[in-house]
Design a protein around this motif. Structure first.
Motif, short mmCIF file in Angstrom:
data_model
loop_
_atom_site.label_atom_id
_atom_site.label_comp_id
_atom_site.label_asym_id
_atom_site.label_seq_id
_atom_site.Cartn_x
_atom_site.Cartn_y
_atom_site.Cartn_z
N GLU A 193 16.38 3.93 35.17
CA GLU A 193 16.74 4.98 36.12
C GLU A 193 18.23 5.03 36.45
OE1 GLU A 193 14.92 7.33 36.86
OE2 GLU A 193 12.89 6.63 36.37
N GLY A 194 19.05 4.24 35.73
CA GLY A 194 20.48 4.44 35.88
C GLY A 194 21.33 3.27 36.28
N HIS A 195 20.74 2.09 36.46
CA HIS A 195 21.53 0.90 36.76
C HIS A 195 21.91 0.18 35.47
CE1 HIS A 195 19.23 1.68 40.45
NE2 HIS A 195 20.17 1.05 41.12
N THR A 196 22.95 -0.62 35.53
CA THR A 196 23.32 -1.43 34.36
C THR A 196 22.44 -2.66 34.24
OG1 THR A 196 25.00 -2.61 35.65
CG2 THR A 196 25.72 -0.65 34.45
N GLU A 197 21.85 -3.10 35.36
CA GLU A 197 20.94 -4.25 35.35
C GLU A 197 20.17 -4.27 36.66
OE1 GLU A 197 22.82 -8.12 35.67
OE2 GLU A 197 24.58 -7.21 36.59
N ALA A 198 19.11 -5.05 36.67
CA ALA A 198 18.39 -5.30 37.91
C ALA A 198 18.97 -6.57 38.53
CB ALA A 198 16.90 -5.49 37.65
N ASP A 199 19.63 -6.43 39.67
CA ASP A 199 20.26 -7.60 40.30
C ASP A 199 19.23 -8.44 41.03
OD1 ASP A 199 22.83 -8.96 40.96
OD2 ASP A 199 22.15 -8.56 43.00
N PHE A 200 18.25 -7.80 41.66
CA PHE A 200 17.21 -8.55 42.35
C PHE A 200 15.96 -7.69 42.45
CE2 PHE A 200 19.77 -6.33 45.40
CZ PHE A 200 18.85 -5.73 46.24
N ASP A 230 11.61 -4.90 47.65
CA ASP A 230 13.04 -4.84 47.94
C ASP A 230 13.78 -4.98 46.62
OD1 ASP A 230 15.66 -5.16 48.79
OD2 ASP A 230 15.23 -6.76 50.22
N ILE A 231 14.53 -3.95 46.21
CA ILE A 231 15.10 -3.92 44.87
C ILE A 231 16.51 -3.34 44.88
CG2 ILE A 231 12.91 -3.81 43.62
CD1 ILE A 231 13.08 -0.79 43.62
N GLY A 232 17.28 -3.69 43.84
CA GLY A 232 18.61 -3.12 43.75
C GLY A 232 19.36 -3.63 42.53
N GLY A 233 20.50 -3.01 42.31
CA GLY A 233 21.36 -3.39 41.19
C GLY A 233 22.58 -2.50 41.14
N PRO A 234 23.52 -2.80 40.25
CA PRO A 234 24.74 -2.00 40.15
C PRO A 234 24.60 -0.84 39.18
CG PRO A 234 24.93 -3.94 38.75
CD PRO A 234 23.58 -4.03 39.44
N VAL A 235 25.33 0.24 39.46
CA VAL A 235 25.51 1.31 38.49
C VAL A 235 26.80 1.03 37.73
CG1 VAL A 235 24.15 3.01 39.74
CG2 VAL A 235 26.58 2.76 40.28
N ALA A 236 27.13 1.89 36.76
CA ALA A 236 28.25 1.61 35.87
C ALA A 236 29.56 1.41 36.62
CB ALA A 236 28.39 2.74 34.85
N GLU A 237 29.74 2.11 37.73
CA GLU A 237 30.97 1.99 38.51
C GLU A 237 31.07 0.66 39.24
OE1 GLU A 237 30.00 6.28 37.94
OE2 GLU A 237 28.88 4.48 38.51
N GLY A 238 30.00 -0.13 39.22
CA GLY A 238 30.02 -1.44 39.85
C GLY A 238 29.44 -1.48 41.24
N TYR A 239 29.12 -0.34 41.82
CA TYR A 239 28.61 -0.28 43.19
C TYR A 239 27.08 -0.41 43.17
CZ TYR A 239 33.31 0.57 44.64
OH TYR A 239 34.65 0.40 44.87
N ASN A 240 26.56 -1.02 44.23
CA ASN A 240 25.17 -1.49 44.23
C ASN A 240 24.24 -0.64 45.07
OD1 ASN A 240 24.93 -4.35 42.86
ND2 ASN A 240 26.92 -4.27 43.89
N SER A 241 22.99 -0.64 44.65
CA SER A 241 21.89 -0.13 45.47
C SER A 241 21.18 -1.32 46.10
CB SER A 241 20.90 0.66 44.62
OG SER A 241 20.28 -0.18 43.66
N ASP A 242 20.46 -1.03 47.18
CA ASP A 242 19.64 -2.04 47.85
C ASP A 242 18.70 -1.28 48.78
OD1 ASP A 242 18.48 -4.20 49.09
OD2 ASP A 242 20.34 -5.02 49.92
N SER A 243 17.42 -1.24 48.44
CA SER A 243 16.49 -0.45 49.24
C SER A 243 15.13 -1.13 49.27
CB SER A 243 16.34 0.97 48.67
OG SER A 243 15.43 1.73 49.43
N THR A 244 14.52 -1.12 50.45
CA THR A 244 13.20 -1.72 50.64
C THR A 244 12.22 -0.67 51.17
OG1 THR A 244 14.28 -3.80 51.27
CG2 THR A 244 11.92 -3.61 51.71
N ARG A 245 11.04 -0.66 50.58
CA ARG A 245 9.93 0.11 51.10
C ARG A 245 8.71 -0.81 51.14
NH1 ARG A 245 13.57 2.73 52.39
NH2 ARG A 245 13.93 4.98 52.15
N THR A 246 7.77 -0.50 52.01
CA THR A 246 6.57 -1.31 52.15
C THR A 246 5.36 -0.48 51.73
OG1 THR A 246 7.59 -2.56 53.96
CG2 THR A 246 5.20 -2.67 53.76
N TYR A 247 4.50 -1.11 50.96
CA TYR A 247 3.34 -0.44 50.35
C TYR A 247 2.06 -1.14 50.78
CZ TYR A 247 6.99 1.43 47.32
OH TYR A 247 8.13 2.06 46.85
N ALA A 248 0.96 -0.40 50.71
CA ALA A 248 -0.36 -0.99 50.91
C ALA A 248 -1.20 -0.66 49.68
CB ALA A 248 -1.02 -0.44 52.16
#
Length: 373
Positions: A193-200, A230-248
């Motif tokens: 979906e557009g990140h260079t890697e999965a950081d966590f 809870d997931i995130g990682g960097p895009v090509a520009e080096g800036y990171n995502s970090d977002s958490t959602r809770t599921y049942a």
């Protein structure tokens, strides 16, 4: 022998030259030694790699900045001449710390980037025995905390990319699969979906959800589980995502989930609504914490409300009690309150928010509701 990843996109040279100039001004006569990492990427557009051989950007109190770099690593750095950065190469057998000391001159203070390996820090101290040594973090973070338009656009891109992953979690999260199996699918999707890697990747199901940094395990997900993702990682520009959602996974087995989760939603929204220039970092923490405490869950909110984000997933400013830093336009941070009940279940909602001229803009736009799959 190759240990260098593909070079990232290089920002506008005028922007980088301005950053170098502002770093010198902020240092106010202190020589800066910036090792490979996010500070280096911020200043010259390239992070480099930290090895046993010294690579460091030197910003003296006077004179042009310079990159001291092993000759075998030098081809990995490009465009430095256009930035006005001299390149000082060295080969095995040459003392690079003497080269660094010579370039820095007779400075009284040397500020070394926070995550410089100790073998380099101590050798620089020996090469400049009369100079007081300190951390460069307090200097550089004053520049990095305030994101410019291009940085905010990169954070917006990262936020949209991680939103697309959360929108797909229902493809993988179901009874009978382990957290690790679901996590592997999510990690692949983060890149798709557009990140260079999965950081966590955190997939914390059932009682594991009460551990905020649980990560992954071989626990088999069960019907009725509440699951924190809870997931995130960097895009090509080096800036990171970090977002958490809770599921049942189906109807929650615990009768108190719906009411408790509603408190969490209210707390997260209260903190986001409190974001504006002039508000303090600790006031955003209090906005979330007060709602949770008033509902009787104060002891189950066991971490700060947020952390800054940019080239690092965790950076200044920290949204925590005791931090009276006034927020300014361009500051970016997470807003992520949680409620964690040991041995039972946990929940967290997290968005990245950027301070605007009159409030805050969320980089994440997936719904905050408990997602029942």
């Amino acid at each position: 022998m190759a240990r260098r990843s593909a070079l990232p996109p290089i920002p506008d040279f005028a922007v980088l030259r301005s950053r170098l100039d502002r770093a010198r001004e902020a240092a106010a006569g202190t020589g800066l030694v910036i090792a490979p990492g996010s500070d280096l990427r911020y200043l010259i557009g390239q992070p480099g790699g930290s090895f046993e051989r010294l690579t460091a950007l030197l910003i003296p109190a006077d004179g042009a900045p310079a990159l001291v770099v092993p000759k075998l690593e030098a081809p990995g750095f490009t465009g430095l001449e256009e930035l006005g950065v001299d390149v000082i190469t060295w080969v095995d057998g040459v003392d690079p710390y003497s080269l660094a000391a010579e370039r820095l001159g007779g400075v009284e203070r040397v500020a070394v980037s926070d995550f410089t390996p100790a073998l380099h820090v101590l050798a620089i101290r020996d090469a400049l025995p009369k100079a007081e040594q300190m951390l460069a973090g307090p200097i550089v973070r004053e520049l990095r905390m305030r994101k410019d338009a291009a940085e905010i656009e990169a954070l917006r891109k990262a936020g949209a990319a991680i939103d697309r992953v959360h929108a797909r979690v229902g493809e993988w999260l179901r009874p009978g699969r382990t957290e690790a199996e679901v996590g592997a699918d999510i990690a692949a999707a983060i890149v798709e979906e557009g990140h260079t890697e999965a950081d966590f990747v955190i997939v914390a199901s059932g009682p594991n959800g009460a551990s905020p940094h649980h990560a992954l395990s071989e626990r088999v997900i069960e019907a009725g589980d509440v699951v924190v993702v809870d997931i995130g990682g960097p895009v090509a520009e080096g800036y990171n995502s970090d977002s958490t959602r809770t599921y049942a996974v189906g109807a929650p087995r615990d009768a108190d989930v719906t009411a408790t989760y509603a408190v969490l939603q209210q707390a997260q929204q209260a903190a986001v609504d409190a974001v504006r220039p002039g508000a303090t970092a600790e006031s955003i923490d209090a906005a979330a914490r007060d709602v949770i405490a008033a509902a009787g869950f104060g002891e189950y909110f066991i971490h700060r409300t947020g952390h800054g984000i940019g080239l690092d997933v965790h950076e200044e400013p920290y949204i925590v009690a005791g931090n009276d830093l006034p927020l300014e336009a361009g500051m970016a941070f997470s807003v992520e309150p949680g409620i964690y009940q040991p041995g039972r279940w946990g929940a967290r909602i997290e968005d990245i928010v950027v301070v605007t001229a009159d409030g805050g803009e969320s980089m994440n736009n997936q719904p905050h509701d408990l997602v029942v799959l």
